[in-house]
Design a protein around this motif. Structure first.
Motif, short mmCIF file in Angstrom:
data_model
loop_
_atom_site.label_atom_id
_atom_site.label_comp_id
_atom_site.label_asym_id
_atom_site.label_seq_id
_atom_site.Cartn_x
_atom_site.Cartn_y
_atom_site.Cartn_z
N UNK A 1 0.85 -1.19 0.00
CA UNK A 1 0.00 0.00 0.00
C UNK A 1 0.89 1.24 0.00
N UNK A 2 1.53 1.54 -1.15
CA UNK A 2 2.49 2.66 -1.20
C UNK A 2 1.82 4.02 -1.07
N UNK A 3 2.47 4.89 -0.32
CA UNK A 3 1.99 6.27 -0.18
C UNK A 3 3.09 7.21 -0.64
N UNK A 4 2.70 8.31 -1.23
CA UNK A 4 3.67 9.22 -1.83
C UNK A 4 4.67 9.76 -0.82
N UNK A 5 4.21 10.04 0.40
CA UNK A 5 5.10 10.64 1.39
C UNK A 5 6.19 9.69 1.88
N UNK A 6 6.01 8.39 1.67
CA UNK A 6 6.99 7.41 2.14
C UNK A 6 7.86 6.83 1.02
N UNK A 7 7.63 7.25 -0.21
CA UNK A 7 8.36 6.68 -1.35
C UNK A 7 9.87 6.83 -1.19
N UNK A 8 10.32 8.00 -0.81
CA UNK A 8 11.76 8.22 -0.68
C UNK A 8 12.34 7.42 0.49
N UNK A 9 11.58 7.31 1.58
CA UNK A 9 12.05 6.56 2.74
C UNK A 9 12.34 5.11 2.40
N UNK A 10 11.55 4.54 1.48
CA UNK A 10 11.71 3.13 1.13
C UNK A 10 12.39 2.93 -0.22
N UNK A 11 13.08 3.97 -0.71
CA UNK A 11 13.88 3.84 -1.92
C UNK A 11 13.11 3.75 -3.22
N UNK A 12 11.83 4.02 -3.19
CA UNK A 12 11.02 3.88 -4.41
C UNK A 12 10.93 5.20 -5.17
N UNK A 13 12.10 5.65 -5.60
CA UNK A 13 12.24 6.87 -6.40
C UNK A 13 13.32 6.62 -7.44
N UNK A 14 13.43 7.51 -8.40
CA UNK A 14 14.47 7.45 -9.41
C UNK A 14 14.48 6.10 -10.16
N UNK A 15 15.49 5.25 -9.91
CA UNK A 15 15.60 4.00 -10.65
C UNK A 15 14.65 2.92 -10.15
N UNK A 16 13.97 3.17 -9.03
CA UNK A 16 13.00 2.21 -8.49
C UNK A 16 11.66 2.91 -8.24
N UNK A 17 10.99 3.33 -9.29
CA UNK A 17 9.73 4.05 -9.11
C UNK A 17 8.61 3.13 -8.64
#
Length: 427
Positions: free
Chosen positions: A105-121
Motif C-alpha cells: 500500500x504505497x503512499x507518496x510521502x513514504x516513497x523516498x524513505x523506502x527507496x522507491x524513487x528514481x531507478x526504483x519508481x
C-alpha cells in the motif's frame, strides 16, 4: 506447492510462452544414479513473465527468453516447475515489515524513505511482483533441498541490490538472500559469488557479520559508478571479519584478464573456506556493449568462470543479476553451463540484463549447454521476437575496442590482498 509439477518430454511441447496453455506434470522418479544425465529444473510461469514486465528496464525480457528457449527446442529438455507462491510472511526473514507493508500500500510521502524513487519508481502491483520473484527463487532452492532436481534455474532472480527496508538499483526484493536463508536449512557453509558488473552490496551487507556465508564479488568500481561500494578493504566485521571478499576492477577488462583473476581468487577462497554449497549470481551486464556495464567480456569468459566453479565439485546456486544489454546477457548463459557440471545441486538465478536481446541470447545458450543441446548460431526465424535480434540475428557477442584499464600489477595486488586476508580466517 501451487500447481507445481515436473514436466515430461512430450508435454514440454505445450510450454509455449506465446500461448495461454502450458502442460506441466510431476510424475518422474527421483534420480539417484550419479552417472545419469543431470535433472535440470526450470521455473516456468506465465504469471512470473507478466510480473517481470512491470519493470520497464527489462520489459519483454522474460517472454523473449522463454520464447527463444521454446523455438530452439531447449525447453523440451527441461523439467518445468510452476512457482510455489509463498506467503509474504516468508519474506520477513530478510525484509522489514514496514517495507513490505509499503509495497502493498504505497503512499507518496513514504516513497523516498523506502527507496522507491528514481531507478526504483512506484508501480501498480509492486507487492505481487516482489512475492512472485521471491517465490520463484525460493521454489528453485526448495527443489534442490528436496532432491527433485540436480540443477534448478530461475532466470528471473538475482536481484542483489534490494536492502532490508528499501529498494535500490532496479531491485525491489532480494531473492538471493531469501534463497540463501532457505539453503541454510541443509548447508552449513555457503560461498556466494557475484560476477555482476555491479557490486553485490545488499547480499554482502546481509551476511557481513556471519562466518556461515562468505561473499565474493568481482565488480567494476570507479568514481560515480553504482553502487559505489565493494572496496578491497571492505572485509566484513565481527564473526564475519575477512568473510566479505571484494575484487574491484576498472573499465574495459577482457576475458583473459578477468579469467586470470577469477581463477586465482576462486582457488584461494575455495581452498580456504571449503564451502558446502556455492551460490553464483551471474549478472551479465559485464558483457561487451551492455549500456549499464563497462567491461568487455564475452560468453566464453563467463563460461570459463562457471567451469572453474563447477570443477570445485560443490553444490552451486547460479543467479542472474545484471545484464542490461539483453541479447548479450542471454548469450552469457554459456558460462553458467559449466558451474552445473559439478556433482552437486545447482541453483541458477537471473537478474539484470538491459540489452534485452543479448541477455536472452546469453541465458538461452547457458541453458542449452546445461542440457547438452548444441545450438546453431542463427536465431530461429519462427520466433515471434526474431526481428529484435538484428542486425546479425545470431547468438554471438563481439568484444568492443574499449581500453582495458586493468594492469597486470593491479591484478597481482588484488590477488595478494585476498590471499593475505584469507590467511587471517580461523576456521
Amino acid at each position: 506447492m501451487e500447481n507445481k509439477h515436473e514436466n515430461g518430454d512430450k508435454n514440454n511441447e505445450n510450454a509455449n510462452p506465446n500461448t495461454n496453455n502450458a502442460t506441466i506434470n510431476d510424475n518422474l522418479p527421483e534420480n539417484t544414479d550419479k552417472n545419469a544425465a543431470k535433472r535440470v529444473g526450470y521455473i516456468f510461469s506465465k504469471k512470473l513473465d507478466t510480473e517481470m514486465n512491470k519493470i520497464e528496464k527489462i520489459e519483454e525480457r522474460s517472454l523473449m527468453l522463454n520464447s527463444l528457449l521454446f523455438y530452439t527446442g531447449v525447453i523440451k529438455k527441461l523439467k518445468l516447475y510452476d512457482v510455489n507462491l509463498v506467503d509474504m510472511e516468508e519474506l520477513r526473514v530478510f525484509h522489514s515489515s514496514e517495507y513490505l507493508d509499503f509495497l502493498a500500500d504505497p503512499t507518496e510521502e513514504l516513497q523516498e524513505d523506502f527507496g522507491c524513487v528514481y531507478d526504483c519508481p512506484v508501480f501498480d502491483g509492486m507487492s505481487d511482483f516482489v512475492r512472485s520473484v521471491a517465490s520463484a527463487s525460493i521454489t528453485a532452492a526448495e527443489l534442490l533441498l528436496r532432491n527433485k532436481v540436480d540443477i534448478a534455474i530461475n532466470w528471473s532472480g538475482g536481484w542483489h541490490h534490494a536492502k532490508r527496508d528499501s529498494a535500490a538499483g532496479f531491485c525491489y526484493v532480494n531473492d538471493i538472500v531469501l534463497a540463501i536463508h532457505k539453503l541454510q536449512a541443509s548447508f552449513k557453509r555457503i560461498l556466494y559469488i557475484d560476477i555482476d558488473v555491479h557490486h553485490g552490496d545488499a547480499v554482502e551487507d546481509a551476511f557481513s557479520s556471519t562466518s556461515r556465508v562468505v561473499t565474493l564479488s568481482l565488480h567494476k568500481q570507479e568514481p560515480g559508478f553504482f553502487p559505489g561500494t565493494g572496496f578491497a578493504q571492505d572485509i566484513g566485521y565481527g564473526k564475519g571479519k575477512y568473510h566479505s571478499i571484494n575484487v574491484p576492477l576498472k573499465s574495459g577488462i577482457d576475458d583473459a584478464s578477468y579469467c586470470s583473476i577469477f581463477d586465482q581468487v576462486f582457488h584461494l577462497v575455495d581452498t580456504k573456506i571449503q564451502p558446502d554449497v556455492i551460490v553464483l549470481q551471474c549478472g551479465v551486464d559485464g558483457l561487451a556493449g551492455d549500456p549499464h556495464g563497462g567491461f568487455n567480456l564475452t560468453p566464453a569468459g563467463y563460461s570459463h568462470c562457471v567451469q572453474t566453479v563447477i570443477k570445485a565439485d560443490k553444490p552451486v546456486l547460479l543467479l542472474g543479476g545484471g545484464g542490461y544489454n539483453i541479447p548479450n546477457s542471454v548469450r552469457l548463459v554459456i558460462i553458467l553451463n559449466y558451474v552445473v557440471q559439478a556433482d552437486k545441486p545447482v541453483l541458477l538465478l537471473g537478474g539484470g540484463g538491459y540489452n534485452i536481446p543479448n541477455s536472452v541470447r546469453c541465458w538461452t545458450r547457458i541453458t542449452s549447454d546445461l542440457v547438452g543441446l548444441e545450438l546453431g548460431e542463427e536465431i530461429p526465424d519462427t520466433d515471434p521476437y526474431f526481428l529484435e535480434y538484428g542486425p546479425d540475428f545470431t547468438l554471438a557477442v563481439t568484444p568492443t575496442n574499449i581500453k582495458n584499464s586493468n594492469s597486470k600489477k593491479n591484478i597481482e595486488d588484488l590477488v595478494a590482498l585476498v590471499k593475505d586476508n584469507l590467511e587471517k580466517i580461523v576456521l
